[in-house]
Write an enzyme that holds these catalytic residues in place. Sequence first.
Site, mmCIF file in Angstrom:
data_model
loop_
_atom_site.group_PDB
_atom_site.id
_atom_site.type_symbol
_atom_site.label_atom_id
_atom_site.label_comp_id
_atom_site.label_asym_id
_atom_site.label_seq_id
_atom_site.Cartn_x
_atom_site.Cartn_y
_atom_site.Cartn_z
ATOM 1 N N LYS A 178 47.504 27.757 69.133
ATOM 2 C CA LYS A 178 46.346 28.249 69.876
ATOM 3 C C LYS A 178 45.407 27.075 70.103
ATOM 4 O O LYS A 178 44.693 26.637 69.203
ATOM 5 C CB LYS A 178 45.589 29.350 69.129
ATOM 6 C CG LYS A 178 44.568 30.025 70.063
ATOM 7 C CD LYS A 178 43.349 30.584 69.376
ATOM 8 C CE LYS A 178 42.279 29.588 69.117
ATOM 9 N NZ LYS A 178 41.646 28.992 70.310
ATOM 10 N N GLU A 253 41.325 20.459 58.764
ATOM 11 C CA GLU A 253 40.712 19.168 59.107
ATOM 12 C C GLU A 253 39.390 19.525 59.751
ATOM 13 O O GLU A 253 39.347 19.992 60.889
ATOM 14 C CB GLU A 253 41.587 18.400 60.095
ATOM 15 C CG GLU A 253 42.998 18.104 59.604
ATOM 16 C CD GLU A 253 43.053 17.034 58.538
ATOM 17 O OE1 GLU A 253 42.005 16.473 58.168
ATOM 18 O OE2 GLU A 253 44.168 16.769 58.055
ATOM 19 N N CYS A 287 35.711 13.511 64.675
ATOM 20 C CA CYS A 287 35.310 14.006 63.361
ATOM 21 C C CYS A 287 35.097 12.880 62.365
ATOM 22 O O CYS A 287 34.290 13.004 61.464
ATOM 23 C CB CYS A 287 36.350 14.975 62.865
ATOM 24 S SG CYS A 287 37.992 14.349 63.157
ATOM 25 N N GLU A 387 26.492 16.773 60.901
ATOM 26 C CA GLU A 387 27.365 16.230 61.941
ATOM 27 C C GLU A 387 26.738 16.536 63.305
ATOM 28 O O GLU A 387 26.371 17.677 63.583
ATOM 29 C CB GLU A 387 28.739 16.881 61.837
ATOM 30 C CG GLU A 387 29.722 16.294 62.826
ATOM 31 C CD GLU A 387 31.111 16.901 62.667
ATOM 32 O OE1 GLU A 387 31.229 18.124 62.705
ATOM 33 O OE2 GLU A 387 32.070 16.132 62.496
#
Length: 482
Positions: A178, A253, A287, A387
């Site tokens: 997906k 992750e 990331c 972040e």
Amino acid sequence: MTGLIAQAIARSGDAYIGGAWVPASGAERLPVINPANGALVAEIVAGTSGDLDRAVAAARAAFPAFAASPVAERLALLERIHALILERAEPLAQVLTLEMGAAITHARAAHVPFAAAHVQAAIEVLRDYAFLTMRGTTAIVREPIGVAGLITPWNWPLYQITAKVAPALAAGCTVVLKPSELSPLSALMFAQLVHDAGAPAGVFNLVNGTGSEVGACMAAHPDIDMISITGSNRAGVLVAQGAAPTVKRVTQELGGKSPNVLLPDADFARVVPLGVMAAFRNVGQSCSAPTRMIVPRARLAQVEALARETVESIVVGDPTQESTTLGPIANQAQFQRVQTMIAVGIEEGAKLVCGGLRCPEQHTDGLYAHPTVFSEVSSAMRIAQEEIFGPVLVIIPYDDIDEAVAIANDTVFGLGGHVQGTDLAQARSVALRIRTGQVHINHPAWDAHAPFGGYRRSGNGREYGAFGFEEYLEIKAVLGFA
Ligand code: NAD
């Protein structure tokens, strides 16, 4: 637009199940927007739990034969996939530019070749892998875990797909993918590519849709044996919660806020520009981007000047132009997030070295953010902790090495890390004290076999190379084998 991109757009309403394109059954349509100009590129039909059930059934049916297939057959399949990625590199690069705004030169130089490199790494691992080893009279056997559900994000869409699909297929798993609903076109092109490579029916399946519908159903699905998700912390937690009742393996992750420690003896003229460009690579939407530059207080002014100079050399603009080094932010929600966090930095009193909030009169149609550098940042500030996932770098001063290490580790994340220094022994010692899944010393070349993943809230498990491959294997001990 090339034929393959037009074909992917024409498939926006389909899922790929059991070796064939079939209409997705959902009523909802999800827009795919070109972030460079706001144009509607396609509308994908959101898949449903029914579509997912059909894909999982196809993967389940294909599993026994694929799990038992000779290694040579899986190697041949991966080699064809690898060859087709290289053959279709240009349309793949173009579709990434279209769906998430990657500068075309960056898509050509990084997104596509690194995606191919994950397939190549899986080939190399599989070629030499010992699925059966002996310990005395006990055999230790590695077997594919089963049907793998793969959930991928929008920031490196193709790269994240191959980082999961290639090792899963190498291991002998069958998969249901997906992709991100925000960047699904490269995934549709990839599905066609796997089909053209001759994957047996049901080995690879794709269902488009939202995380809250298809993603959540995947996490909970009783016939999916493991989930590998790359995405936000929020989604990673929800997947783990959804997966818990079926006790499936979950590899996550997730986010990061990676430190870049500049030791006093670093070659500042070299490593500051490289550090800024590493932080802003892919418009900062990586990331493991090293977004916290931790520098000796005595060198702060020099670092700020070098950072400003580097940012002045960046060309922000139309990602289809070869002169552009930084395209738009990939989507509206992310653009808002970046603007919000730049405003937070200003309110928190950090020193704005360059960049800042976007002026509305500039690039009015596209989601262009100003590459922004804050200095005199303290580790407690939100811009040092959260972040941002955009071109925003924070510079944090330190007084001694212990403080530099403490700042580097002062985060809930633990994904990437960098150390710069001329004395390699000192750089190594600092690298070993940083609690992250990867640390890079002096900006080395990328290594597709180096395990990648996070400590703490950056995730669980590892991707890439042998470690990524083993996530898709179960371990069986057969005592009395010899
Ligand atoms: P996101 O979490 O919104 O989406 C990622 C994927 O998860 C998408 O396919 C989405 O549909 C799906 N998803 C969302 N909610 C879900 C749910 N409840 N159940 C199941 N699936 C769900 O993240 P994003 O905005 O696409 O990606 C950006 C984030 O991903 C950033 O936070 C970034 O740090 C992280 N990221 C991490 C890595 C890594 O390797 N650690 C790599 C790339 C991106």
